[in-house]
Design a protein around this motif. Structure first.
Motif, PDB file in Angstrom:
ATOM      1  N   ALA A 144     -17.657  -0.321  -4.645  1.00 33.35           N
ATOM      2  CA  ALA A 144     -18.717   0.058  -3.713  1.00 33.35           C
ATOM      3  C   ALA A 144     -18.875   1.566  -3.645  1.00 33.35           C
ATOM      4  O   ALA A 144     -19.998   2.092  -3.629  1.00 33.35           O
ATOM      5  N   GLU A 145     -17.756   2.269  -3.626  1.00 34.26           N
ATOM      6  CA  GLU A 145     -17.801   3.736  -3.588  1.00 34.26           C
ATOM      7  C   GLU A 145     -18.381   4.291  -4.889  1.00 34.26           C
ATOM      8  O   GLU A 145     -19.153   5.258  -4.880  1.00 34.26           O
ATOM      9  N   ALA A 146     -18.034   3.665  -5.997  1.00 31.31           N
ATOM     10  CA  ALA A 146     -18.459   4.179  -7.303  1.00 31.31           C
ATOM     11  C   ALA A 146     -19.961   4.053  -7.523  1.00 31.31           C
ATOM     12  O   ALA A 146     -20.555   4.876  -8.234  1.00 31.31           O
ATOM     13  N   GLN A 150     -25.146  -3.535  -1.792  1.00 30.32           N
ATOM     14  CA  GLN A 150     -25.731  -2.381  -1.108  1.00 30.32           C
ATOM     15  C   GLN A 150     -27.260  -2.423  -1.090  1.00 30.32           C
ATOM     16  O   GLN A 150     -27.902  -1.580  -0.464  1.00 30.32           O
ATOM     17  N   SER A 187     -12.995   2.221  -4.962  1.00 30.90           N
ATOM     18  CA  SER A 187     -13.597   0.887  -4.953  1.00 30.90           C
ATOM     19  C   SER A 187     -14.887   0.893  -5.751  1.00 30.90           C
ATOM     20  O   SER A 187     -15.497   1.945  -5.992  1.00 30.90           O
ATOM     21  N   PHE A 203     -12.061   6.193  -8.747  1.00 35.25           N
ATOM     22  CA  PHE A 203     -12.684   5.917  -7.458  1.00 35.25           C
ATOM     23  C   PHE A 203     -11.933   4.763  -6.808  1.00 35.25           C
ATOM     24  O   PHE A 203     -11.390   3.889  -7.490  1.00 35.25           O
ATOM     25  N   ARG A 209     -16.688   7.886 -13.931  1.00 38.59           N
ATOM     26  CA  ARG A 209     -16.018   7.244 -12.788  1.00 38.59           C
ATOM     27  C   ARG A 209     -15.277   6.012 -13.293  1.00 38.59           C
ATOM     28  O   ARG A 209     -15.800   5.272 -14.126  1.00 38.59           O
ATOM     29  N   ALA A 217     -22.265   3.858  -4.982  1.00 42.61           N
ATOM     30  CA  ALA A 217     -22.960   4.133  -3.725  1.00 42.61           C
ATOM     31  C   ALA A 217     -24.186   5.023  -3.886  1.00 42.61           C
ATOM     32  O   ALA A 217     -25.147   4.920  -3.107  1.00 42.61           O
ATOM     33  N   ASP A 218     -24.202   5.908  -4.885  1.00 42.97           N
ATOM     34  CA  ASP A 218     -25.324   6.836  -5.028  1.00 42.97           C
ATOM     35  C   ASP A 218     -26.377   6.361  -6.017  1.00 42.97           C
ATOM     36  O   ASP A 218     -27.297   7.105  -6.347  1.00 42.97           O
TER      37      ASP A 218
END
Length: 289
Positions: free
Chosen positions: A10-12, A43, A8, A6, A235, A14-15
């Motif tokens: 933050a992206e990893a 987040q 970043s 991934f 991830r 995010a969910d």
């Protein structure tokens, strides 16, 4: 997915939703997945149920989530070094499932291995087995939630009858871990003391997110040197080797004329990821992980 990289942290993360359960690696401040923790904090995710050996300190590790009241429940074996943790627990704002350290490790390993429960001698004859340990207090100091009574059975072990307590395995929605090196397939190598609860936490999470200091191509890692196979990791985020790494507590004196250092208190230091220390001109030591 074979390529698990991934872009970043933050992206990893995010969910990861409010109310999720997390298994988080680290021992003291060694091997904490700080980039992932900070991204989760940024987040705004809350109401988390976290399984980790400890909860960091007031301003580092899981302590930053705790200070922002993002954690609803902790399952831990050690809860010292954190005054905010103490305050929230005693005032009834935080639930705590206190678990013996070896039992906690095995509960995570069992969860990752598909084992629903196991019997252990640890805790027999104590409130761990007999119940009554406070898990949550009321505001007036009375006990709102106490630990339940656990099943105890007798087995013939090494030629004698011994009692064992039944402990259930732990699985979580997500796992956050830190590794020294990994590849895009998720194979991980941990550095010395950081190989503590990180592999076990990774195994327990249905979705494991690993931050690695160095990301290499598949095939570059010696298969015999891999500590955790990529089957457990979903991830991977590369965070670099210059990330901040703290020592929980220094317990050494300034160096003497002989160039050696004499320990104070117990003579130990919180383990760091690489297990090495470099003396500085002031006679203190800076930990490397």
């Amino acid at each position: 997915m074979i390529d698990k990289q991934f872009a970043s942290a933050a992206e990893a993360v995010a969910d990861i939703p409010d109310g999720a359960s997390l298994a988080v690696g680290g021992f003291g401040l060694s091997g904490n997945p700080m980039n992932l923790i900070e991204a989760l904090h940024a987040q705004g995710t809350g109401e988390l149920s976290v399984v980790s050996n400890n909860c960091g300190v007031d301003d580092w590790g899981l302590g930053i989530l705790l200070a922002s009241r993002r954690i609803r429940k902790m399952t831990s074996s050690y809860v010292g070094e954190n005054k905010e943790f103490e305050r929230q627990f005693l005032e009834g704002d935080l639930e705590l499932e206190l678990t013996p350290q070896g039992t906690l490790a095995e509960k995570l390993r069992a969860g990752g291995s598909g084992i629903a429960a196991f019997f252990t001698q640890t805790g027999v004859g104590t409130q761990v087995a007999e119940g009554g340990l406070p898990r949550r207090y009321n505001a007036d100091g009375s006990i709102a939630v106490a630990s339940p009574v656990k099943d105890v059975r007798s087995f013939d072990f090494h030629g004698e009858q011994r009692d064992f307590v039944l402990e259930e395995a732990i699985t979580t929605d997500f796992a956050l871990v830190h590794a020294l090196k990994g590849d895009r397939h998720g194979n991980l190598i941990f550095n010395k003391a950081a190989r503590n609860f990180n592999p076990l936490a990774a195994m327990a999470g249905r979705v494991c997110i690993a931050q690695v200091e160095e990301l290499v191509e598949p095939g570059e890692l010696d298969p015999d040197g891999i500590h955790l196979p990529g089957v457990y990791v979903h991830r991977v985020v590369e965070v670099g080797s210059d990330i901040e790494k703290r020592i929980e507590r220094r317990t050494v004196r300034p160096s003497t004329g002989s160039g050696t250092q004499e320990p104070t208190r117990s003579g130990t230091q919180e383990p760091t990821g690489s297990g090495t220390q470099e003396p500085t001109g002031s006679g203190t030591q800076e930990g490397k992980r």
